[in-house]
Design an enzyme around this catalytic site. Structure first.
Site: not given
Ligand code: UD1
Length: 363
Positions: A205
């Protein structure tokens, strides 16, 4: 003493659970839990509260997804209001996600002491958003709780006073050791139709691996080749799924499934032949489980997993990945040992320190 814990994303939940549980034993601790809702999908969030025995959050910030600046800023604006209203004596933040750094920054400006659980880890790669979050959070924290010796050295090098640094062990491993017997009863292998030791578990991811079409294509190409030898099970993070769909990349033979809860994932990891991952925490969990871990990155902020554990960095090139998978399948993986203080008691050490040495101000 009012102690507030902040969680936001999946890897925070298994770290906060044992700390909250250990603090609950101390009379006179008024515990509050804030969820920023950085992760909001049920299978990235709610299921973990149920399985880990985390209490329902007292407050939700409902920030959701967004660019780094927007998400961080939104958390700060909403958390500042919570701190104003609740006036905690201490705020505990976990790991290296945007919620961690955003809330540490709010507290520092309001002169509220911050405790950082999992402090001092450094990949020395500032293109990783998590590395920026680690640096910011550690610079602003009053208590820095570390998991491995490299973190103590990193903090000393950065000039953090040693009286703020406490080597306590790994709270995520507290959770793993507590729930391993329960996870053993999961039916996930049967549900997926895989046999113990006869499959590889994949997670992917990290933005550097999945946000670039060519990079993701090369990784998937190599893993589809691995999947010709051994089944590959891939619980897929929503950000990766979105990229796979957008780039229309093939992943033939890779068994893609929805993200799993803690217990099913732990069971699947414990019974796998080996793990392929770009996660941070999974490098540590596989070390404790004694499962070979091939990490699809060029660096790690958790070097103890390489020096003492079962972790091997394989980067993200097709050739290295295939060579490492072949070597692992032929039995050529480090056996490893469990690092010091990864003994299930880290949260108790943290609670004792916080309660016995309460800080009056942030610095
Ligand atoms: C975040 C953390 C990362 C951790 C990961 C675990 C930061 C910078 N990154 O990354 O260190 O390893 O979590 O999972 O904080 N999304 C969904 N549903 C959700 C949350 C996110 O669909 O409940 C999708 C959305 O498209 C979103 C993308 O995932 O834009 C990224 O989510 P985000 O929280 O920004 O970062 P992660 O990649 O999950």
């Amino acid at each position: 003493m009012k102690i507030m814990s902040v969680v936001g994303a999946r890897p925070n939940f298994m770290k906060a659970a044992p700390v909250m549980q250990a603090l609950r034993k101390w009379k006179g601790c008024d515990l509050k839990l804030v969820h920023t809702d950085q992760h909001y999908d049920d299978n990235l969030s709610r299921i973990f509260f149920d399985e880990l025995g985390l209490p329902r959050p007292d407050m939700h910030l409902e920030v959701g997804s967004g660019s780094h600046a927007r998400q961080t800023a939104e958390i700060m604006v909403r958390f500042e209001k919570v701190v104003q209203e609740e006036a905690p004596s201490l705020v505990i933040v976990y790991g290296d996600v945007n919620s961690t750094a955003a809330c540490a920054l709010v507290c520092a400006k309001m002169n509220v002491p911050v405790a950082h659980v999992e402090a001092g880890l450094r990949s020395f790669d500032r293109t990783m958003p998590e590395e920026i979050n680690r640096l910011v959070t550690d610079a602003l924290s009053r208590y820095l709780f570390t998991t491995e010796e490299s973190a103590n050295r990193n903090l000393a090098r950065e000039g953090i006073p040693s009286e703020r640094v406490f080597f306590v062990g790994n709270v995520m491993i507290d959770t793993l050791l507590r729930l391993r017997p329960i996870a053993a009863a999961s039916t996930i292998l049967k549900d997926l139709g895989v046999e113990p030791q006869q499959y590889c578990l994949l997670t992917l991811h990290r933005p550097s691996n999945v946000d670039d079409k060519d990079m993701l294509g090369e990784i998937l190409d190599a893993i589809t080749k691995v999947a010709k030898t051994i089944p590959v099970v891939f619980p897929c993070h929503p950000r990766t799924k979105a990229r796979l769909d957008a780039y229309k990349l093939a992943y033939d033979g890779i068994r893609l499934i929805d993200p799993l809860g803690y217990l099913d994932f732990l069971c699947l990891m414990s019974q796998s032949r080996f793990v392929l991952t770009d996660s941070g925490g999974i490098q540590e969990e596989t070390t404790v489980l004694g499962i070979p871990c091939l990490t699809l990155r060029d660096n790690t902020e958790r070097p103890v997993t390489i020096e003492q554990g079962t972790n091997v960095l394989v980067g993200n090139s097709r050739e290295r990945l295939l060579a490492a998978a072949e070597q692992t399948l032929n039995g050529g993986s480090p056996k490893g040992r469990v690092p010091d203080l990864w003994d299930g008691k880290a949260a108790e050490r943290i609670a004792t320190i916080l309660v016995e040495r309460p800080a009056r101000c942030a610095f």
